[in-house]
Design an enzyme around this catalytic site. Structure first.
Site, PDB file in Angstrom:
ATOM      1  CG  HIS A 191       1.282  47.180 -51.562  1.00 50.97           C
ATOM      2  ND1 HIS A 191       0.640  46.375 -52.106  1.00 50.97           N
ATOM      3  CD2 HIS A 191       0.616  48.346 -51.697  1.00 50.97           C
ATOM      4  CE1 HIS A 191      -0.356  46.857 -52.803  1.00 50.97           C
ATOM      5  NE2 HIS A 191      -0.460  48.214 -52.603  1.00 50.97           N
TER       6      HIS A 191
ATOM      7  CD  GLU B  90     -18.191  40.202 -32.675  1.00 51.22           C
ATOM      8  OE1 GLU B  90     -17.312  40.843 -33.155  1.00 51.22           O
ATOM      9  OE2 GLU B  90     -18.158  39.036 -32.144  1.00 51.22           O
TER      10      GLU B  90
ATOM     11  CG  ASP C  29     -17.109  41.400 -36.888  1.00 51.13           C
ATOM     12  OD1 ASP C  29     -17.258  41.217 -38.096  1.00 51.13           O
ATOM     13  OD2 ASP C  29     -16.516  40.408 -35.922  1.00 51.13           O
TER      14      ASP C  29
ATOM     15  CB  CYS D 114     -12.263  45.061 -27.516  1.00 49.39           C
ATOM     16  SG  CYS D 114     -13.718  43.712 -28.240  1.00 49.39           S
TER      17      CYS D 114
HETATM   18  C1  PEP Z   1     -14.927  43.586 -33.384  1.00 49.50           C
HETATM   19  O1  PEP Z   1     -15.608  42.859 -34.399  1.00 49.50           O
HETATM   20  O2  PEP Z   1     -14.820  44.668 -33.390  1.00 49.50           O
HETATM   21  C2  PEP Z   1     -13.630  42.736 -32.676  1.00 49.50           C
HETATM   22  C3  PEP Z   1     -13.095  43.258 -31.891  1.00 49.50           C
HETATM   23  O3  PEP Z   1     -13.567  41.349 -33.214  1.00 49.50           O
HETATM   24  P1  PEP Z   1     -12.707  41.043 -34.414  1.00 49.50           P
HETATM   25  O4  PEP Z   1     -12.220  42.036 -34.957  1.00 49.50           O
HETATM   26  O5  PEP Z   1     -11.594  40.080 -33.837  1.00 49.50           O
HETATM   27  O6  PEP Z   1     -13.902  40.245 -35.136  1.00 49.50           O
HETATM   28 MG    MG Z   2     -15.540  40.730 -34.049  1.00 42.42          MG
END
Ligand code: PEP
Ligand code: MG
Length: 862
Positions: free
Chosen positions: A481, A718, A742, A789
């Site tokens: 890995h 999300e 998510d 994001c």
């Molecule tokens: C997401 O769910 O896309 C997100 C940016 O939040 P996290 O990955 O911190 O759950």
């Molecule tokens: Mg998230």
């Protein structure tokens, strides 16, 4: 046919014996004899006068027929066929007559080097019947230095047929076959076909449509242009025709026997394992170029730096514990902390699109949950052992089992077990001895090649990335890995160099040419000069990209898209600014809460976030409230056990369950200055009441604090419910930020950490695109903007889709900012809008990706 001809070097570079290249097919001379070059220039020149008898569709390989009949095959890079032409631009066409020194192919060597295991370029004389002499060594100058001489021998090659066999007799037998090799019948599979016939005398022809090729001729086979999955006919004639046809079919249909074209292991299998003689220091390295120590290439690349020996002494752990209850609690706390760290590592890697890395840490996460392991440790605690001692013994027993299986691949997993052990022991307060190696190193600015017995994945990820330019280990394997991680991080790495490596003293300057599988403990001046030039050239190109990264990302039709960064602390914020980020699109505050024994106070939280704002120097920051709960535990918060963690009290639900924690954080955020640059983001919102409740609480707290100003407030989209209710939510917020990590998990009902589902967890699924479209439509009804994001924002293939869907801010991991900005500058929003509607009607993520590639092919020259 004339006699001897000289080939001149087609690239500036360093000569590499063919037997030393990192591809077993070329190294085994299955394509023919020749010489390779580690290129330092970017245009391939013709090595002699001749006719281009074959030019690969993908522009990475060609064959020249020289005046003395020799077929000169030139193959640029290892495994470069899979780039499908990206980074190669041919200046000539098949059939052209070219002159020695003429420019043939332009190569974007920086871009290609990042995507293939090695840039080594092979110049091979296909077929038998030629004597090669005057092979060059050392530095080569394109078009000037003689590479080698070719003299026709007593048994001249028979052109494309490539072999002189007795005239076959008898009727031809015909058999169908399907080409299974990834990317079709390119050089390596063709060489396998040719090699499969070595024991047969039959005449074998591969038919593809109306074209035919002698199965013993690699160039003829490549010239058929057979794609992966295409059907061909094998026609064989002669006494052993049946066996020969079967051998060819097997070679065509077996997925490439030398499997390093895909997946996690691109370079790993490529370099032949070091000979025992080479590793013990006796002189197996007879070639002038291989004066260094041989090892196995774990991650390709070239590095020049000073040795830093890692001290890997094991932590001292007391055998007796402080009582069963205390040790049980300590172990549980440590395991929780390790899970949190590993969850964060998985998330970070996903965001950087480092799939291999995220899968490795997901596997470690699974190990941290292993009931057998934990039960073994707990039973030892019940007998009076300390948590650390008990856990270490449990790991040791597992390692013994793995090592006893006599399976090299499983034996390499021992490093993963040791990694988990080290993490858990560190969480229990028993630090291992390697933490201070860098602190003790006197020259803090030196480029460092870390030398160690072996490395674990977390040791590797903890090394300071700005200082470490290479890795070399005495032990280890190419499928470990840590090898996968080194490739993902772009750190050249050589493993299995042997015990003499550990004799290198800290501070000595060495040259590591991982692509060639060589470590040079005493580099020559010429080697140093060439290495310095090439390293500097790469740095210059990267810096150029960084320079334009600080400018706005303006599309071809003049739309400015904000490209922000996902970060966890002020150090990340500085990194983001350095990479040209326009702001912070997601500050995950979870890290503030982990690795602690009690909750951070409002003042501590305020300080950490204020430091981020300072680092951003006037740019805005979207700060997300705590998203723990479920599988991301924080011991002192005493969250209840969840049977179904992903669907439990995480995100804002956890905040409502622990109002004091939420209030403390909101107070900290409200005391930041200036508030005009603060945007509060609420995670896991699934209905309107949740956001109204947060808004009411912010109002109350801001009133108590007598604030005149309010920060902007947004929600993460999300959860599918939030996307479906976007038009309602938009009424009450200032902006949306779509969390595709998510949103994909919940929309597709696939665990985001499930290694077996990773390939299908694709946000380009049309269902996701529809949820994003719905989110943007809901927001625009109320004049609100939508950012993203989640990891999808970091995917250059997804960028035009998001632009077309109306997303106006993309937040990505800091190092990806320049690339995403560059991608946006190649696109027109109007054109993306027009094209994207059709994608929403497609059936699958694969279909969306295929359509996106067609609509918005990526320009590698950027
Ligand atoms: C997401 O769910 O896309 C997100 C940016 O939040 P996290 O990955 O911190 O759950
Ligand atoms: Mg998230």
């Amino acid at each position: 046919m004339s006699g001897t001809i000289d080939l001149t070097a087609p690239f500036d570079g360093i000569a590499v014996p063919l037997t030393a290249v990192s591809d077993p097919v070329f190294a085994g001379l299955m394509m023919g004899d020749g010489l390779a070059i580690e290129p330092l220039s970017s245009t391939l020149l013709a090595p002699c006068n001749g006719v281009v008898t074959h030019l690969a569709r993908t522009g990475h390989a060609l064959t020249l027929s020289a005046a003395n009949g020799a077929e000169v095959l030139i193959h640029i890079g290892i495994d470069s066929v899979r780039l499908n032409g990206e980074g190669f631009s041919a200046r000539i066409r098949q059939g052209d007559t070219v002159r020695c020194g003429q420019a043939l192919i332009d190569v974007d060597i920086d871009a290609v080097a990042q995507r293939v295991p090695s840039l080594q370029t092979m110049v091979v004389i296909a077929g038998a019947g030629y004597r090669l002499s005057a092979r060059a060594s050392g530095l080569l100058q394109a078009g000037i230095t003689r590479l080698l001489s070719i003299t026709p021998g007593e048994t001249p090659a028979t052109g494309a047929s490539g072999a002189a066999h007795a005239e076959p007799s008898g009727p031809a037998i015909r058999r169908p076959a399907r080409v299974a090799h990834r990317n079709g019948l390119h050089a390596r599979p063709a060489a396998l076909v040719q090699a499969s016939l070595r024991l047969y005398a039959a005449e074998v022809v591969v038919e593809f449509g109306e074209r035919q090729a002698n199965a013993r001729s690699v160039t003829a086979l490549m010239g058929l242009g057979v794609d992966e999955g295409a059907d061909v006919i094998i026609s064989a004639r002669g006494a052993d025709a049946a066996g020969a046809a079967e051998a060819v079919i097997e070679a065509l249909q077996a997925a490439c026997a030398i499997a390093h074209a895909s997946g996690h292991n691109p370079a790993a299998a490529a370099v032949p394992p070091p000979s025992v003689a080479a590793n013990t220091g006796t002189s197996a390295d007879t070639s002038a170029d291989l004066i260094g120590w041989r090892g196995v290439c774990a991650a390709p690349g070239l590095a020049l730096g000073r040795v830093l020996r890692l001290d890997q002494s094991v932590a001292e752990v007391p055998e007796r514990g402080a009582g069963v209850d205390a040790e049980f609690a300590a172990l549980a706390r440590a395991l929780n902390q390790v899970r949190l760290e590993l969850g964060q590592a998985v998330g970070d890697a996903q965001e950087r699109r480092a799939g291999a890395e995220s899968e490795i840490f997901a596997a470690h996460l699974a190990l941290a949950d292993d009931p057998e392991l934990i039960a073994a440790a707990e039973s030892a605690i019940l007998q009076g052992q300390g948590a650390g001692f008990a856990f270490r013994n449990a790991i040791t027993r597992q390692c013994e089992i793995l090592l006893g299986l006599n399976n090299a691949l499983l034996a390499e997993r021992v490093a993963d077990m040791k990694d988990l052990e080290r993490r858990v022991l560190a969480a229990l307060g028993h630090a291992a001895g390697n933490g201070d190696a860098f602190a003790e190193f006197t020259d803090a600015n030196a480029a460092v090649i870390v030398v160690a017995d072996d490395l674990t994945p977390s040791e590797l990820t903890r090394l300071p990335r700005d200082q470490v330019v290479g890795l070399a280990t005495a032990l280890g394997g190419a499928t470990s890995h840590v090898a996968i991680l080194a490739r993902a991080l772009g750190i050249p790495a050589l493993v299995a160099v042997g015990p003499r490596l550990l004799g290198l003293e800290t501070g000595r300057e060495i040259l590591l040419d991982a692509s060639r599988g060589v470590l040079e403990p005493n580099p020559l001046a010429a080697q140093l000069a060439a290495a310095r030039w090439r390293i500097a050239e790469k740095r210059r190109q990267r810096e150029q990209m960084l320079e334009s990264a600080s400018l706005q990302a303006r599309t071809l039709d003049g739309v400015v898209i904000e490209v922000a960064a996902n970060i966890v602390d002020a150090a990340d914020a500085r990194e983001a600014v350095r990479h040209g980020a326009d702001g912070v699109g997601l500050l995950r505050t979870e890290l503030l809460f982990s690795e602690r024994s009690e909750m951070p106070s409002a003042a501590e939280q305020q300080q950490a976030c204020q430091a981020v704002l300072e680092a951003l120097a006037g740019r805005a920051a979207i700060i997300r409230t705590l998203d723990v709960g479920g599988d991301k535990e924080v011991a002192y918060l005493s969250l209840p056990h969840e049977d179904n963690p992903a669907l439990g009290l995480r995100g804002i639900r956890g905040g409502f369950a622990q109002p004091a924690v939420l209030d403390t954080q909101l107070r900290a955020l409200l005391s930041l200055q200036p508030l005009s640059l603060v945007r509060i983001l609420i995670p896991m919102v699934s209905d309107v009441e949740e956001i109204l409740r947060v808004r009411r609480r912010i109002e109350q707290l801001a009133g108590e604090m007598q604030l005149a100003e309010r920060p902007q407030l947004g929600v993460m989209i999300e959860v599918p419910a939030a996307a479906l209710l976007a038009d309602h939510l938009a009424r009450h917020v200032d902006f949306f930020s779509i969390g595709t990590n998510d949103l994909t998990q919940y929309a597709l009902a696939m665990d985001r950490c499930h290694a077996g589902l990773a390939a299908r967890l694709d946000p380009m699924h049309p269902a996701l695109l529809r949820l994003i479209a719905m989110t943007v439509a809901g927001a625009s009804q109320h004049g609100k903007w939508v950012g993203m994001c989640g990891g999808m924002a970091s995917d250059p293939e997804a960028v035009p889709v998001l632009l077309g869907l109306g997303v106006t801010e993309l937040s990505v991991s800091p190092p990806l900012v320049p690339e995403i900005k560059a991608r946006l500058r190649q696109l027109s929003q109007a054109q993306c809008r027009a094209e994207v509607q059709a994608l929403l009607q497609l059936d699958s993520a694969e279909a969306v990706r295929a359509a996106a590639r067609r609509c918005w092919p990526q320009d590698q020259s950027e």
